[in-house]
Design a protein around this motif. Sequence first.
Motif, PDB file in Angstrom:
ATOM      1  N   TYR A   1      51.679  33.427  34.432  1.00  0.00           N
ATOM      2  CA  TYR A   1      52.803  34.167  33.778  1.00  0.00           C
ATOM      3  C   TYR A   1      53.267  35.512  34.461  1.00  0.00           C
TER       4      TYR A   1
ATOM      5  N   ARG B   1      38.210  32.982  35.337  1.00  0.00           N
ATOM      6  CA  ARG B   1      38.339  34.393  35.058  1.00  0.00           C
ATOM      7  C   ARG B   1      37.001  34.975  35.763  1.00  0.00           C
TER       8      ARG B   1
ATOM      9  N   ARG C   1      45.697  30.629  34.183  1.00  0.00           N
ATOM     10  CA  ARG C   1      46.604  31.785  33.868  1.00  0.00           C
ATOM     11  C   ARG C   1      47.554  31.694  34.679  1.00  0.00           C
TER      12      ARG C   1
END
Length: 249
Positions: free
Chosen positions: A112, A143, A110
């Motif tokens: 961004y 996560r 992840r």
Amino acid sequence: MKQFLVVQHTYSEFLGGIEKQFENRGIGFNYFRPFTGQALPASALQYDALWLLGGAYPLTDHQQYPWLGDELKLIAAFRRAGRPMVGFGAGGLLVAQAAGGSAHAEPAQRAYWTTARKTPAGRDDPVATAADGKKVLVLVNGRVDLPPDLEPILTDEAGEWIAVRSGELAYGMLFRPELKPGMLEDMIMEEDRPLPDNIGELLEESRAQWSESQHTADHVVAALVSALDLMRERRKMPVFTLNPVRDGE
């Protein structure tokens, strides 16, 4: 002198842009690098706070993180001792996992830029207030699903959690105030490190955002210092030196 313990998970990811803030406040810090085989301390009582840095793999990858059990024990030791702790990236996931969250391998990457959004749980929180409305870089692998009793204090634009406060003395953050563009360059050069497909775009945006990111990092660190009372030196266990007595003395 105030002394922080810092757990580093890769060569590329260190305190980066916030090292100078600690030095300006007269705070010392010791890096521990378990990925080199260095053992983690078993006690929290020689340190004033614990900082857990980013990593290259999900927390479920025990082949890459064979020391993870010891690190979770260290987090528990700091919690028992009433010492503050802060996690960035993988470290933020560890804070959430130690609070009862469940770790998952996906999404593996992840990475961004997003605008941080304060939640109702973070309404009066200094760190949430410092980051609210600011453009931040989220960089994390895997996560952790939060337990029911742990509400996020910040989310991204899609509503996913990017910061939690666990009790009074622990923050877990998936956005990365410590990262400098040069650290992203080092990640790219790090041998065999898995990288997000958009790492080039992230680096370009990081360079463009650098001035504003520094201001955001300054505000976030100041909020952490205030919220966790980091300028207060905690009572430390004395270190004894054993002097052997020779015969006849």
